[in-house]
Design an enzyme around this catalytic site. Structure first.
Site, mmCIF file in Angstrom:
data_model
loop_
_atom_site.group_PDB
_atom_site.id
_atom_site.type_symbol
_atom_site.label_atom_id
_atom_site.label_comp_id
_atom_site.label_asym_id
_atom_site.label_seq_id
_atom_site.Cartn_x
_atom_site.Cartn_y
_atom_site.Cartn_z
ATOM 1 C CE1 TYR A 165 64.603 35.707 71.950
ATOM 2 C CE2 TYR A 165 63.531 37.539 70.842
ATOM 3 C CZ TYR A 165 64.586 37.033 71.576
ATOM 4 O OH TYR A 165 65.609 37.863 71.945
ATOM 5 C CD1 TRP A 219 68.773 30.128 69.746
ATOM 6 C CD2 TRP A 219 68.986 27.922 69.595
ATOM 7 N NE1 TRP A 219 69.843 29.868 68.939
ATOM 8 C CE2 TRP A 219 69.996 28.522 68.827
ATOM 9 C CE3 TRP A 219 68.917 26.531 69.637
ATOM 10 C CZ2 TRP A 219 70.933 27.785 68.111
ATOM 11 C CZ3 TRP A 219 69.859 25.799 68.932
ATOM 12 C CH2 TRP A 219 70.841 26.421 68.183
ATOM 13 C CB THR A 233 68.477 36.668 74.366
ATOM 14 O OG1 THR A 233 67.688 36.369 73.233
ATOM 15 C CG2 THR A 233 69.635 35.683 74.436
ATOM 16 C CG ASP A 291 70.335 38.322 66.346
ATOM 17 O OD1 ASP A 291 69.693 39.361 66.569
ATOM 18 O OD2 ASP A 291 70.256 37.702 65.277
ATOM 19 C CG ASN A 310 73.572 35.379 66.574
ATOM 20 O OD1 ASN A 310 73.322 35.271 65.389
ATOM 21 N ND2 ASN A 310 74.240 36.408 67.065
ATOM 22 C CG ASP A 359 66.339 32.714 72.230
ATOM 23 O OD1 ASP A 359 67.193 33.582 72.429
ATOM 24 O OD2 ASP A 359 66.091 32.239 71.105
ATOM 25 C CD1 TRP A 406 74.521 31.923 70.509
ATOM 26 C CD2 TRP A 406 72.315 31.836 70.834
ATOM 27 N NE1 TRP A 406 74.073 33.210 70.681
ATOM 28 C CE2 TRP A 406 72.715 33.186 70.870
ATOM 29 C CE3 TRP A 406 70.971 31.555 71.011
ATOM 30 C CZ2 TRP A 406 71.835 34.236 71.087
ATOM 31 C CZ3 TRP A 406 70.095 32.597 71.222
ATOM 32 C CH2 TRP A 406 70.523 33.910 71.254
#
Length: 176
Positions: free
Chosen positions: A165, A156, A168, A80, A152, A124, A105
């Site tokens: 962020y 993170w 990913t 995600d 997700n 991330d 994750w």
């Protein structure tokens, strides 16, 4: 006009002085310092809390960007976020100027090439604003968010010094 503006400024000055004197008479220095310390400590903790990146919209796998076929890649079965491959990075490395999250994750995805299940670490990449390219929200077999390590929709990057962020990556870390 200037006279009315001057009266307005004087009224504001009188109000500010009255409010300040009232506060000084009613509130002690210790309680004011205590309230200030609480606000500062609370403000320092706030950026460390995880937050939901999903935007409050529950999106099924079928609602991904229809023109972006890269979301269909088997490694992205639990991803995600924005694909780093569209943001200057690779499948397993962050783009220049960003750093991998210290926490991650995981998901288990099945490769159609050999029909084996692989353990994928989704990291991330942090430290830059969101790249905004190739958004994927593929929640195959996703469980509710009560177990952080398998959810997700969390930023993170919270453990990194630069908590923004960016995108990913999906690195294979083992077979299932």
């Amino acid at each position: 006009m200037i006279g009315s503006l001057q009266r307005l400024v004087e009224s504001f000055d009188r109000f500010s002085e009255t409010a300040t004197r009232f506060g000084a008479q009613r509130i002690g220095r210790r309680s004011a310092l205590s309230a200030l310390g609480t606000a500062i400590a609370g403000g320092a903790i706030l950026p460390m809390l995880p937050f939901d990146r999903s935007g409050g919209a529950a999106q099924a796998a079928s609602t991904r960007d229809a023109g972006d076929e890269t979301c269909e890649y088997w490694r992205y079965c639990a991803l995600d976020g924005f694909l780093c491959t569209c943001c200057g990075g690779s499948l397993a490395s962050c783009p220049p100027g960003s750093e991998a999250s210290k926490v991650t994750w995981v998901g288990t995805c099945q490769s159609p090439a050999d029909n084996k299940a692989y353990l994928i670490s989704y990291n991330d990449c942090c430290g830059q604003v969101s790249c905004g390219n190739c958004l994927c929200n593929y929640n195959l077999k996703e469980r509710p968010g009560y177990r952080m390590g398998v959810h997700n929709d969390i930023n993170w990057c919270m453990a990194n010094s630069r908590g923004l962020y960016h995108c990913t990556v999906a690195a294979v870390i083992g077979t299932g």
